[in-house]
Design a protein around this motif. Structure first.
Motif, PDB file in Angstrom:
ATOM      1  N   GLU A  68       0.828  -1.215   0.000  1.00 56.14           N
ATOM      2  CA  GLU A  68       0.000   0.000   0.000  1.00 56.14           C
ATOM      3  C   GLU A  68       0.861   1.263   0.000  1.00 56.14           C
ATOM      4  OE1 GLU A  68      -3.199   0.428  -0.330  1.00 56.14           O
ATOM      5  OE2 GLU A  68      -3.827  -1.681  -0.277  1.00 56.14           O
ATOM      6  N   VAL A 127       3.047   6.898   4.310  1.00 53.47           N
ATOM      7  CA  VAL A 127       2.675   7.564   3.057  1.00 53.47           C
ATOM      8  C   VAL A 127       3.213   8.996   3.050  1.00 53.47           C
ATOM      9  CG1 VAL A 127       0.709   8.425   1.721  1.00 53.47           C
ATOM     10  CG2 VAL A 127       0.660   6.108   2.670  1.00 53.47           C
ATOM     11  N   TRP A 158       4.234   1.528  -0.965  1.00 51.93           N
ATOM     12  CA  TRP A 158       5.322   1.684  -1.935  1.00 51.93           C
ATOM     13  C   TRP A 158       5.016   1.271  -3.370  1.00 51.93           C
ATOM     14  CZ3 TRP A 158       9.045   4.697  -0.327  1.00 51.93           C
ATOM     15  CH2 TRP A 158       9.227   4.830   1.060  1.00 51.93           C
ATOM     16  N   ASP A 165       2.542   1.655  -5.638  1.00 49.43           N
ATOM     17  CA  ASP A 165       1.756   2.406  -6.634  1.00 49.43           C
ATOM     18  C   ASP A 165       0.830   1.449  -7.401  1.00 49.43           C
ATOM     19  OD1 ASP A 165       3.161   4.647  -5.783  1.00 49.43           O
ATOM     20  OD2 ASP A 165       4.679   4.471  -7.358  1.00 49.43           O
ATOM     21  N   GLU A 166       0.816   1.612  -8.748  1.00 49.69           N
ATOM     22  CA  GLU A 166      -0.118   0.786  -9.531  1.00 49.69           C
ATOM     23  C   GLU A 166       0.263  -0.700  -9.510  1.00 49.69           C
ATOM     24  OE1 GLU A 166       1.996   2.977 -10.690  1.00 49.69           O
ATOM     25  OE2 GLU A 166       2.880   2.374 -12.614  1.00 49.69           O
ATOM     26  N   TYR A 167       1.514  -0.991  -9.137  1.00 41.50           N
ATOM     27  CA  TYR A 167       1.939  -2.393  -9.093  1.00 41.50           C
ATOM     28  C   TYR A 167       1.286  -3.157  -7.946  1.00 41.50           C
ATOM     29  CZ  TYR A 167       5.539  -1.707 -12.649  1.00 41.50           C
ATOM     30  OH  TYR A 167       6.201  -1.461 -13.815  1.00 41.50           O
ATOM     31  N   LYS A 168       0.601  -2.441  -7.082  1.00 46.48           N
ATOM     32  CA  LYS A 168      -0.027  -3.190  -5.997  1.00 46.48           C
ATOM     33  C   LYS A 168      -1.166  -4.056  -6.523  1.00 46.48           C
ATOM     34  CE  LYS A 168      -3.350   0.079  -4.091  1.00 46.48           C
ATOM     35  NZ  LYS A 168      -3.540   1.168  -3.166  1.00 46.48           N
ATOM     36  N   ARG A 192       6.955   9.089   2.548  1.00 50.02           N
ATOM     37  CA  ARG A 192       7.308   8.888   1.132  1.00 50.02           C
ATOM     38  C   ARG A 192       7.085  10.170   0.335  1.00 50.02           C
ATOM     39  NH1 ARG A 192       4.846   4.818  -3.507  1.00 50.02           N
ATOM     40  NH2 ARG A 192       5.948   5.941  -5.168  1.00 50.02           N
ATOM     41  N   LYS A 193       5.954  10.807   0.575  1.00 47.71           N
ATOM     42  CA  LYS A 193       5.639  12.031  -0.152  1.00 47.71           C
ATOM     43  C   LYS A 193       6.717  13.086   0.074  1.00 47.71           C
ATOM     44  CE  LYS A 193       1.142  13.094   0.123  1.00 47.71           C
ATOM     45  NZ  LYS A 193       0.023  13.777   0.806  1.00 47.71           N
ATOM     46  N   SER A 199       9.223   6.845  -8.339  1.00 49.74           N
ATOM     47  CA  SER A 199       8.028   5.997  -8.355  1.00 49.74           C
ATOM     48  C   SER A 199       8.440   4.526  -8.316  1.00 49.74           C
ATOM     49  CB  SER A 199       7.231   6.243  -9.631  1.00 49.74           C
ATOM     50  OG  SER A 199       7.994   5.812 -10.745  1.00 49.74           O
ATOM     51  N   PHE A 200       7.481   3.675  -8.021  1.00 52.90           N
ATOM     52  CA  PHE A 200       7.781   2.246  -8.040  1.00 52.90           C
ATOM     53  C   PHE A 200       8.063   1.789  -9.476  1.00 52.90           C
ATOM     54  CE2 PHE A 200       7.110  -2.335  -7.502  1.00 52.90           C
ATOM     55  CZ  PHE A 200       7.860  -2.538  -6.363  1.00 52.90           C
ATOM     56  N   LYS A 201       7.398   2.416 -10.431  1.00 54.57           N
ATOM     57  CA  LYS A 201       7.652   2.117 -11.844  1.00 54.57           C
ATOM     58  C   LYS A 201       9.123   2.379 -12.175  1.00 54.57           C
ATOM     59  CE  LYS A 201       5.543   3.197 -16.336  1.00 54.57           C
ATOM     60  NZ  LYS A 201       6.669   3.564 -17.173  1.00 54.57           N
TER      61      LYS A 201
END
Ligand SMILES: *[C@@H]1O[C@H](CO)[C@@H](O)[C@H](O)[C@H]1NC(C)=O
Ligand SMILES: *[C@@H]1O[C@H](CO)[C@@H](O)[C@H](O)[C@H]1NC(C)=O
Length: 670
Positions: A474, A503, A476, A478-481, A506-507, A513-515
């Motif tokens: 949740e 969160v 770290w 991002d969309e990969y979750k 991290r911000k 990004s995780f990407k």
């Protein structure tokens, strides 16, 4: 990647933070020092192969001198290095002004500067601390190489395994039950045994900075056996340069074994440890993760080195770790982890060469060989540290104050699991790096089973480890979750506690990004363990007529012997949890796919990554919920089973054939 052998060397500082107070930081910028080794090696494309073949030939002196990698700048550097050594030997080593910040401000803690800019600054800079010489490979024996030890005899010496007699089986069984490994054998092996030197020969020729930071070795234990814990401690003292070992800090995570109380308190007062061992005892069970944080707060060394309580250190394991941190304090390092057998205590390498850490999408730790990625990683020497996306978690070292700048471990992580991924994602995405260090080797006893129980996570149907994984996903991923939840569909929508602080951290601190992490850092992971496709349907696969469930019977672990079949539904997921995804794959939990080759009845298990050779129109599964069939080739072939033998196979689809009818069922999975 190819810019530096030893990392960016962005900024170096040393800090003393006894009692948690920052006494000082030094930031010394060096404009004129290029990364020498790089320039040495960039000359010809063949230099890496020639140097490694030279090294393989025993003493390794190629025609070009040591490793064929010298030039004038190298000599200059080495001279500088020798001078430092000479000064140290003469007892008059120049003391640099470590505690003075020559810039007049502390960049790492300067809250006026936006953290994104700060991290960006760092990653673009080539600043290197003037007082830290990066490690140098030379002909001569490395400056921290220990002298040859006197020959030892006895059970287990030089890392050999020790066997029990047949009539001692009952002792063995009892030991396994109590400790998860063969404590009887451990008790017979000297606490001071020497393990095998499994390092690459090159390792003996690295010269490390002489002004390395010192370290607190933090060891968390819970119900640990006596000889394994004490051998860990002896091994640290026997293999570490005195001046680099600030202390060994033991954190007792609420053990109740008698030998871990007064006997241990008395033992650590032995003069051989020079008063360098301390014990912190938790008042309640905190788990490995929070206990490490407790240890980190109390530690007095400049670097934190976390080891498990059943380890043995290889020769000269410590300086190579500390050197990376000295050159760049935002580097986290891991030694190469060797295996100590839980049966015989034989000390061996894991046998698959240089590997990077990786994970699949339900967060199983994996290892990917470095070899195919050698050039992309910009590697020159087999013995040089190399970046790894993630770590296994047990053994690592990092600058103590940097640990806290990273926010430490998420305090919401419980007991064990996921913290290795959390800190790995965090260090990369927040501007640091993670490296594996081949010349530092530490053995670890891999348990066959954990001999104590885990408490519940407090969330119905979610184990402690899964809850940790959810928090990490949740915060770290991002969309990969989506890939995580596709693999662990049972967890989707479950609560994982309050993650707002993570969160927010991290911000504020982590521009990447995780990407970016996956594509730039974990590119091999992306290739070997690609994100799974979205699920179309998932659950237990129940036969419509028999209330039996499709079960892999562990076939994915032992494809030649085990065969999948129908078994009583156990409602625990695992071997009975299947999903069909939008790629037409029929997947079982840990990334194995069920394939049916054209024109045969037989089903085959293979890693889902083999998809290229398997996936075609003819091997794509689908579910027809009206006819309740799991079919291939648009309802031409169907999953089928024999009710008598419980065997599962593929046959031509026949309307209304009850043995071909299945339903996906998830209501009773816990
Ligand atoms: C560790 O190194 C720091 C900085 O040189 C020094 O102040 C401190 O006393 C050392 N600690 C130990 C226990 O040696
Ligand atoms: C979550 O934690 C933050 C910070 O600790 C706190 O401000 C917030 O109220 C918490 N949220 C909930 C729902 O408890």
């Amino acid at each position: 990647m190819a810019t530096s052998l030893f990392g960016g060397g962005r900024m170096s500082s040393s800090s003393r933070s006894r009692h948690g107070l920052k006494v000082g930081l030094v930031v010394i910028l060096v404009v004129g020092l290029a990364p020498i080794l790089i320039s040495l090696n960039s000359g010809s494309a063949s230099s890496s192969s020639s140097s490694s073949s030279a090294a393989m030939g025993g003493h390794g002196m190629g025609p070009m001198g040591a490793w064929g990698m010298r030039d004038d700048s190298g000599k200059t550097r080495e001279k500088g290095m020798d001078a430092v050594i000479a000064e140290q030997k003469g007892g008059s080593m120049v003391t640099l002004e470590k505690n003075k910040d020559i810039q007049g401000n502390n960049r790492h803690l300067n809250t006026n500067q936006h953290p994104r800019h700060r991290t960006l600054d760092q990653s673009q800079s080539t600043q290197r601390s003037r007082d830290i010489h990066p490690p140098v490979l030379k002909e001569t024996t490395g400056n921290y190489e220990p002298p040859r030890q006197p020959y030892r005899t006895g059970p287990g010496e030089y890392g050999l395994g020790v066997l029990l007699n047949h009539n001692e089986k009952h002792l063995y069984d009892k030991a396994f039950e109590e400790y998860g490994f063969n404590m009887v054998v451990s008790d017979r092996i000297s606490l001071d045994r020497i393990v095998a030197d499994l390092r690459d020969k090159e390792c003996k020729h690295w010269h490390y900075p002489t002004n390395l930071p010192n370290t607190s070795v933090v060891i968390v234990f819970h119900q640990e056996g006596w000889s394994t814990l004490i051998r860990t401690i002896h091994s640290i003292f026997n293999t570490s340069p005195k001046e680099l070992l600030a202390e060994v800090l033991l954190v007792d995570d609420y053990s109740d074994k008698v030998h871990l109380k007064k006997k241990l308190d008395d033992y650590i007062r032995d003069p051989r440890f020079s008063g360098k061992i301390r014990i912190v005892r938790n008042k309640k069970r905190e788990g490995l993760i929070r206990s490490r944080t407790i240890g980190a707060r109390k530690a007095i060394g400049q670097v934190l080195t976390f080891l498990d309580a059943h380890c043995e250190c290889g020769p000269n394991w410590l300086p190579p770790l500390l050197a990376e941190i000295a050159v760049d304090r935002s580097t986290i390092v891991c030694p190469t982890v060797d295996a100590i057998s839980s049966d015989t205590f034989a000390y061996t390498s894991q046998g698959d060469g240089l590997c990077r850490g990786a994970f699949d999408w339900d967060f199983w730790y994996k290892r990917i060989p470095v070899k195919p990625y050698w050039h992309r990683l910009g590697l020159k020497q087999r013995s040089q540290p190399y970046p790894s996306p993630v770590m296994a978690g047990g053994l690592l070292a990092l600058d103590r104050s940097y640990f806290f700048e990273l926010g430490g471990y998420d305090p919401g992580l419980q007991i064990w699991g996921g913290e290795n991924f959390e800190i790995s994602f965090k260090v990369w995405m927040c501007g640091g790096s993670l490296k594996f260090v081949p010349c530092s080797r530490v053995g670890h006893v891999y348990r066959k089973q954990v001999p104590y129980s885990y408490p519940s996570s407090g969330v119905e149907g979610v184990s402690v480890v899964d809850l940790n994984y959810m928090r990490v996903a949740e915060v770290w991923l991002d969309e990969y979750k989506d890939s995580f939840y596709a693999t662990k569909p049972l967890l989707e929508g479950k609560p994982c506690g309050n993650i707002s602080e993570q969160v927010e951290y991290r911000k504020q601190n982590c521009p990447k990004s995780f990407k970016w992490f996956m594509e730039e850092i974990a590119f091999d992971n992306l290739q070997e363990y690609p994100p799974p496709a979205k699920n179309k349907i998932w659950g237990e696969i129940r036969s419509v007529d028999s209330e039996l469930c499709l079960d892999t019977n562990g076939a994915q672990n032992d494809p030649t012997h085990a065969t999948m079949g129908m078994e009583g539904c156990h409602g625990m997921g695992g071997n009975q949890l299947f999903r069909i995804n939008t790629r037409g794959q029929l997947v079982v939990e840990d990334g194995f796919c069920l394939y049916a080759r054209p024109n045969t009845e037989k089903l085959i298990f293979a890693k889902c990554t083999a998809e290229k050779s398997f996936t075609s129109e003819t091997t794509m599964w689908d579910y027809d919920s009206d006819r309740q069939i799991i079919h291939l080739e648009r309802r031409k072939r169907c999953l089928d089973h024999n009710q008598e033998t419980s065997k599962v196979f593929v046959t031509p689809c026949q309307h209304g054939e009850i043995s071909q009818q299945f339903k996906f069922y998830k209501e009773e999975i816990r």
